[in-house]
Design a protein around this motif. Sequence first.
Motif, PDB file in Angstrom:
ATOM      1  N   GLY A 213      -3.968 -31.487  -8.750  1.00  0.00           N
ATOM      2  CA  GLY A 213      -4.391 -30.067  -9.081  1.00  0.00           C
ATOM      3  C   GLY A 213      -5.963 -29.896  -9.240  1.00  0.00           C
ATOM      4  O   GLY A 213      -6.623 -29.232  -8.708  1.00  0.00           O
ATOM      5  N   GLY A 214      -6.607 -31.096 -10.049  1.00  0.00           N
ATOM      6  CA  GLY A 214      -8.002 -31.073 -10.237  1.00  0.00           C
ATOM      7  C   GLY A 214      -8.604 -30.940  -8.717  1.00  0.00           C
ATOM      8  O   GLY A 214      -9.805 -30.395  -8.486  1.00  0.00           O
ATOM      9  N   LEU A 215      -8.367 -32.041  -7.960  1.00  0.00           N
ATOM     10  CA  LEU A 215      -8.900 -32.196  -6.636  1.00  0.00           C
ATOM     11  C   LEU A 215      -8.867 -30.833  -5.878  1.00  0.00           C
ATOM     12  O   LEU A 215      -9.778 -30.384  -5.029  1.00  0.00           O
ATOM     13  N   SER A 216      -7.532 -30.249  -5.778  1.00  0.00           N
ATOM     14  CA  SER A 216      -7.316 -28.997  -5.063  1.00  0.00           C
ATOM     15  C   SER A 216      -8.196 -27.754  -5.635  1.00  0.00           C
ATOM     16  O   SER A 216      -8.688 -27.333  -4.643  1.00  0.00           O
ATOM     17  N   VAL A 217      -8.177 -27.798  -6.982  1.00  0.00           N
ATOM     18  CA  VAL A 217      -8.831 -26.626  -7.394  1.00  0.00           C
ATOM     19  C   VAL A 217     -10.565 -26.632  -7.018  1.00  0.00           C
ATOM     20  O   VAL A 217     -11.343 -25.752  -6.747  1.00  0.00           O
ATOM     21  N   THR A 218     -10.937 -28.012  -7.404  1.00  0.00           N
ATOM     22  CA  THR A 218     -12.458 -28.160  -7.006  1.00  0.00           C
ATOM     23  C   THR A 218     -12.542 -27.749  -5.539  1.00  0.00           C
ATOM     24  O   THR A 218     -13.692 -27.155  -5.214  1.00  0.00           O
ATOM     25  N   THR A 219     -11.830 -28.180  -4.752  1.00  0.00           N
ATOM     26  CA  THR A 219     -11.935 -28.012  -3.118  1.00  0.00           C
ATOM     27  C   THR A 219     -11.825 -26.562  -2.881  1.00  0.00           C
ATOM     28  O   THR A 219     -12.793 -26.174  -2.198  1.00  0.00           O
ATOM     29  N   GLN A 245     -29.021 -28.446  -3.872  1.00  0.00           N
ATOM     30  CA  GLN A 245     -29.695 -29.579  -4.758  1.00  0.00           C
ATOM     31  C   GLN A 245     -28.648 -30.492  -5.427  1.00  0.00           C
ATOM     32  O   GLN A 245     -28.986 -31.370  -5.920  1.00  0.00           O
ATOM     33  N   ASN A 246     -27.590 -29.473  -6.181  1.00  0.00           N
ATOM     34  CA  ASN A 246     -26.789 -29.997  -7.193  1.00  0.00           C
ATOM     35  C   ASN A 246     -25.319 -30.435  -6.336  1.00  0.00           C
ATOM     36  O   ASN A 246     -24.175 -30.167  -7.217  1.00  0.00           O
ATOM     37  N   THR A 247     -25.158 -30.564  -5.261  1.00  0.00           N
ATOM     38  CA  THR A 247     -23.874 -30.418  -4.581  1.00  0.00           C
ATOM     39  C   THR A 247     -22.785 -31.652  -5.009  1.00  0.00           C
ATOM     40  O   THR A 247     -21.881 -31.273  -5.699  1.00  0.00           O
ATOM     41  N   TRP A 248     -23.542 -32.873  -5.184  1.00  0.00           N
ATOM     42  CA  TRP A 248     -22.462 -34.129  -5.883  1.00  0.00           C
ATOM     43  C   TRP A 248     -22.158 -33.704  -7.126  1.00  0.00           C
ATOM     44  O   TRP A 248     -21.005 -34.088  -7.830  1.00  0.00           O
ATOM     45  N   LEU A 249     -22.958 -33.115  -8.032  1.00  0.00           N
ATOM     46  CA  LEU A 249     -23.064 -32.937  -9.380  1.00  0.00           C
ATOM     47  C   LEU A 249     -21.844 -31.937  -9.491  1.00  0.00           C
ATOM     48  O   LEU A 249     -21.130 -31.612 -10.481  1.00  0.00           O
ATOM     49  N   ILE A 250     -21.859 -30.842  -8.773  1.00  0.00           N
ATOM     50  CA  ILE A 250     -20.979 -29.812  -8.861  1.00  0.00           C
ATOM     51  C   ILE A 250     -19.656 -30.211  -8.541  1.00  0.00           C
ATOM     52  O   ILE A 250     -18.567 -29.704  -9.232  1.00  0.00           O
ATOM     53  N   ILE A 251     -19.336 -31.039  -7.355  1.00  0.00           N
ATOM     54  CA  ILE A 251     -18.142 -31.456  -7.135  1.00  0.00           C
ATOM     55  C   ILE A 251     -17.707 -32.637  -7.878  1.00  0.00           C
ATOM     56  O   ILE A 251     -16.472 -32.373  -8.360  1.00  0.00           O
ATOM     57  N   GLY A 252     -18.463 -33.421  -8.545  1.00  0.00           N
ATOM     58  CA  GLY A 252     -17.820 -34.480  -9.525  1.00  0.00           C
ATOM     59  C   GLY A 252     -17.610 -33.971 -10.565  1.00  0.00           C
ATOM     60  O   GLY A 252     -16.597 -34.307 -11.122  1.00  0.00           O
ATOM     61  N   GLY A 253     -18.365 -33.218 -11.359  1.00  0.00           N
ATOM     62  CA  GLY A 253     -18.028 -32.359 -12.443  1.00  0.00           C
ATOM     63  C   GLY A 253     -16.819 -31.543 -12.455  1.00  0.00           C
ATOM     64  O   GLY A 253     -15.983 -31.493 -13.294  1.00  0.00           O
ATOM     65  N   GLY A 254     -16.667 -30.728 -11.163  1.00  0.00           N
ATOM     66  CA  GLY A 254     -15.455 -29.980 -11.183  1.00  0.00           C
ATOM     67  C   GLY A 254     -14.097 -30.998 -11.105  1.00  0.00           C
ATOM     68  O   GLY A 254     -13.482 -30.446 -11.795  1.00  0.00           O
ATOM     69  N   ILE A 255     -14.251 -31.933 -10.333  1.00  0.00           N
ATOM     70  CA  ILE A 255     -12.999 -32.809 -10.310  1.00  0.00           C
ATOM     71  C   ILE A 255     -12.787 -33.151 -11.568  1.00  0.00           C
ATOM     72  O   ILE A 255     -11.503 -33.220 -11.960  1.00  0.00           O
ATOM     73  N   VAL A 260      -8.989 -32.854 -15.968  1.00  0.00           N
ATOM     74  CA  VAL A 260      -8.359 -32.833 -17.327  1.00  0.00           C
ATOM     75  C   VAL A 260      -7.584 -31.562 -17.630  1.00  0.00           C
ATOM     76  O   VAL A 260      -6.570 -31.515 -18.529  1.00  0.00           O
ATOM     77  N   LEU A 261      -8.064 -30.262 -17.062  1.00  0.00           N
ATOM     78  CA  LEU A 261      -7.566 -29.084 -17.499  1.00  0.00           C
ATOM     79  C   LEU A 261      -6.045 -29.201 -16.809  1.00  0.00           C
ATOM     80  O   LEU A 261      -5.266 -28.713 -17.625  1.00  0.00           O
ATOM     81  N   MET A 262      -5.941 -29.491 -15.351  1.00  0.00           N
ATOM     82  CA  MET A 262      -4.624 -29.364 -14.897  1.00  0.00           C
ATOM     83  C   MET A 262      -3.754 -30.251 -15.435  1.00  0.00           C
ATOM     84  O   MET A 262      -2.440 -29.981 -15.761  1.00  0.00           O
ATOM     85  N   THR A 263      -4.187 -31.400 -16.036  1.00  0.00           N
ATOM     86  CA  THR A 263      -3.266 -32.498 -16.609  1.00  0.00           C
ATOM     87  C   THR A 263      -2.682 -31.808 -17.948  1.00  0.00           C
ATOM     88  O   THR A 263      -1.745 -32.077 -18.232  1.00  0.00           O
ATOM     89  N   LEU A 264      -3.717 -31.332 -18.628  1.00  0.00           N
ATOM     90  CA  LEU A 264      -3.021 -30.697 -19.927  1.00  0.00           C
ATOM     91  C   LEU A 264      -2.182 -29.494 -19.624  1.00  0.00           C
ATOM     92  O   LEU A 264      -1.206 -29.299 -20.604  1.00  0.00           O
ATOM     93  N   LEU A 265      -2.553 -28.648 -18.679  1.00  0.00           N
ATOM     94  CA  LEU A 265      -1.901 -27.474 -18.427  1.00  0.00           C
ATOM     95  C   LEU A 265      -0.363 -28.068 -18.126  1.00  0.00           C
ATOM     96  O   LEU A 265       0.935 -27.590 -18.455  1.00  0.00           O
ATOM     97  N   SER A 266      -0.376 -29.124 -17.118  1.00  0.00           N
ATOM     98  CA  SER A 266       1.125 -29.641 -16.547  1.00  0.00           C
ATOM     99  C   SER A 266       1.719 -30.276 -17.906  1.00  0.00           C
ATOM    100  O   SER A 266       3.000 -30.283 -17.802  1.00  0.00           O
ATOM    101  N   ALA A 267       1.160 -31.077 -18.889  1.00  0.00           N
ATOM    102  CA  ALA A 267       1.843 -31.264 -19.773  1.00  0.00           C
ATOM    103  C   ALA A 267       2.417 -30.385 -20.797  1.00  0.00           C
ATOM    104  O   ALA A 267       3.562 -30.487 -21.426  1.00  0.00           O
TER     105      ALA A 267
END
Length: 761
Positions: A213-219, A245-255, A260-267
Amino acid sequence: MNTLFLGIVIFLIVLAVFDLVVGVSNDAVNFMNSAIGAKVARYRTVVAIAAVGVFVGASLSNGMMDVARHGIMTPQYFSFYDVMCVFLAVMVTDVILLDVFNTLGMPTSTTVSMVFELLGGAFAIALLHIFHGATAADGTLLSLGDLLNTEKAISVILGIFLSVAIAFVLGMMVQWVARIVFTFTYRVNGRTTAQSGKMGSLVASSLKIGIFGGLSVTTIVWFLLINGLKGSTLMTPEVKETISQNTWLIIGGGIAVFSVLMTLLSAMKLPVLKFVVLLGTFALAMAFAGNDLVNFVGVPLTGLEAFLDYMANGNGEAQNYMMRSLMHSVHTPAFYLVAAGVVMVLALVFSKKAQNVVKTSVDLSRQDEGDEMFGSSGVARTLVRSSRSIANGLTTLVPSGVARWIDSRFNADAAVLKRGAAFDEIRATVNLVLAGALVALGTSLKLPLSTTYVTFMVAMGASLADRAWSRESAVFRITGVLSVIGGWFITAGVAFMLCFLVCITLFFGSFVAMAAAIAIAIFLLIRSHLRYEKSNKTSETDELFNRIVRSSDKAECWVLLRQHVALTITNHLQLIAETYKSMTDAFFYEDYRTLKHTTAVIESQRKKIKRQRRKQIIAQRRIDPVLSIEKGTWYFLTINSLAQMVYGLKRMGEPCLEHVGNNFSPVPSKYIQEFIQMRNEILQLINRACHAETMALIRGDADKLQSQFSDYRRTIIHDMQAKQLNIESMTVFLNLIQESQQLLSALRHTVRGANKFELTT
């Protein structure tokens, strides 16, 4: 003259409204098929979310109409009259093409149709200018490269090939990996998809769902930023620079954050995948409206601006005033964008055609068996055979243990889909996320990827990876995919040629031809709409089948199946009677056109019976197995006898058609009268069978009538030997008698089988 041009501009704007409706109906499949196919929410909820996305995307669009203004043609060399000819030809051609494709339920691309129509119309005017020796300001002769921007058309063609191939392959690969990770049985929302009801580990399932879910939402969010909002007023140059200028930071931080958020929601047993699918639906709808709006209103609004410029500066010289004002990019007023968004939302909510096009894409990617919309083709059969040979060869290279483990990950029989769903939420997520990622990648690389091509081919590749194309359905699915892809390419060719011809006609025919084109367009649109309404009426048998597929109650399925078979028999018997009567009358009265029509009707009916039989066999799998075995024999006797009646009509019709087509001598009238009397008795028997009369009476009367036909056949054979009768006509007539006997025999078996099948209680 200015009044006439004003009328044309008004008509273009009216067509723009219709084009919005037709375009949204066509492109609704792009952003709604995954949510609808996986049944993540009610249809109205999906439509509401998509409608919000469409409105936001249209309202935030920058309204840049560069493609219509100077993306294809170089307007500084085109007069106002030239431009109006091109724009009117484009709109007339575009609306008709899109409406025809939607009526057929075939997805097509609004981008390709508009670009190739503009190219066809501009190409026509450019050739005329070159033929008349048009020159530039410095006196040099103009070439085709000066008058047209061919790079745009070439980039679109390349985008088509790239998007079709890449989307299909990546859809297949990503879905294969996703299925290896999740299988068909996984724990989600505190429930399991396994038929056994066995629940997996909460921690393991939450982690897998969370990361996925984290990968999907970030995408999806990245897709929104790049493609959905790239041209909106919110994306200032400063914001774009910060993102760049912050492409990879945004993508990495988003993932990291979203995982983490999707894991908690799934739990916490919340519907993570449902949220991802609906978010993806919103994002695709928003991007579609923001980027494809030009496909619908670009030409009419550019035509309006050209008219205003001509009225202010043209001095009434339509054929001499050049459209240099269209060389510059301008922003469309917000009023037009909001109005277009409202029209698109209304079209999305109320269009039945949108549902039809969505159904095409969902049916072709369906996990289980059901009604196949397409037949088989020679190319599809060849591809299936070749693919099986290659697959068998590759299987020998994979260790048996690995092969068994992989097979266990693709065991769809161990899972339970939601009621009425065509596939599960994992595949729906892959469809949306991968489509969004590919379109975002294409946007960043400045490739003109079509949302239609990408979303459809990703869905097809994912369904293939999920092994949804079984040996029984693969040939139908491949035929459907080839038909849709062929329709896309046909769109380009037909759009170019048709708009080219229409534009030439308008140029030389002036206002008379323009008025005629407008009238023809209105007529064709009305006729197409009426035909669609007639053909789109869902038959009662189709509705019953849909209820059977959605039902999990075996007793209810049995009741619905009996009704379905009863309606199938009644409908086909009525059509058989009508066809038999019209065919024999046409033969005796030498009506070649009617004979040709009945031959086509018979072939259509043969295919319908085949489809109904397949549906009913699928339906029998949903009733009690013991009951299915008990009633199966009588069902097949009934449906096969019904099919034999249709084949009998085909064997009658072909010799009759050939005989009348060759203008051979007719059957003598004295023989015709006696045959017609017996034929009318057959028609009465069929009518009685439709009304469920007592089986014994119908079979008894059919036996008597068969004896009469036998006696009459012997009389005909005797007369052929004793009298100087035309051999050709009497041979065909004798075949008609013999096949009529077979028709009666098949009717007797149909009635007997139907009675044993217990169609009534």
